[in-house]
Design an enzyme around this catalytic site. Sequence first.
Site, short mmCIF file in Angstrom:
data_model
loop_
_atom_site.label_atom_id
_atom_site.label_comp_id
_atom_site.label_asym_id
_atom_site.label_seq_id
_atom_site.Cartn_x
_atom_site.Cartn_y
_atom_site.Cartn_z
N LYS A 74 0.63 -1.25 -0.03
CA LYS A 74 -0.08 -0.04 0.11
C LYS A 74 0.83 1.39 -0.06
O LYS A 74 0.57 2.21 -0.58
CB LYS A 74 -0.81 0.05 1.30
CG LYS A 74 -1.84 1.15 1.24
CD LYS A 74 -3.04 1.18 2.09
CE LYS A 74 -2.29 1.28 3.70
NZ LYS A 74 -3.43 1.14 4.72
N ASP A 126 -7.05 1.71 1.01
CA ASP A 126 -7.07 1.78 2.51
C ASP A 126 -8.41 1.57 2.85
O ASP A 126 -9.21 1.22 1.89
CB ASP A 126 -6.35 3.22 2.70
CG ASP A 126 -7.18 4.24 2.23
OD1 ASP A 126 -8.30 4.13 1.56
OD2 ASP A 126 -7.10 5.62 2.61
#
Length: 228
Positions: free
Chosen positions: A132, A150
């Site tokens: 991420k 997210d």
Amino acid sequence: MTGAVVPVLGWPPDEDRVEAIFGRLARVMPDPKTELNWSSPFTLVVAVALSAQATDVAVNRATDRLFAVADTPQKMLALGEAGLIPFISSIGLYRGKARNVIALSRILLERHGGEVPLNRADLQALPGVGRKTASVVLNELGIEAAIAVDTHVFRVSHRLGLANAGTPDKVEAQLFRVVPERWLPRAHHWLILHGRYTCTARRPKCSACVISDLCPSRAGLTALGEAT
């Protein structure tokens, strides 16, 4: 991932609806960017790594002071873990993050000539930099049309029917399948910002949403907003 996800069946979504969703988001947010403060690939990597389980506001408050004294791997390594902690102690998990930032600074100096490697494999090999974080960095620098999933992206993607998978990695894969190519470079930011300010977890602002008529979860979300 948690936070009032209203599941939507019937994936994949209609292509025209997806095009309309991102077209409208593009009109109201023509140049979306991260809200983290940064001035170089190094400060961007550090800021994103610090932002895990923390708000951008809290991270910016800390890094505004930190980057004034340590904005390069050399300066960060000289600061050391003990010197770094006072700057970031207001951020969650700060001890582990301090270890990672010092460790990644050392690796950048020893293996990459003090420069941040701008490819996914080397980025993800840095301490504290997972998929991420690497996706955010590569997207923000314009290197890769990455989508970092997210909690906001996960929630909004499900509510809009853009995804129905149960894990961030699978949602990422679904988004790459349904988001039109021309919108991919900025899709990550649009979904985050829409989730942060409009399609919020507990009190979604459906009446102010520019894509509410395109949202298959609208009825449930409107009831949710009115009930909270």
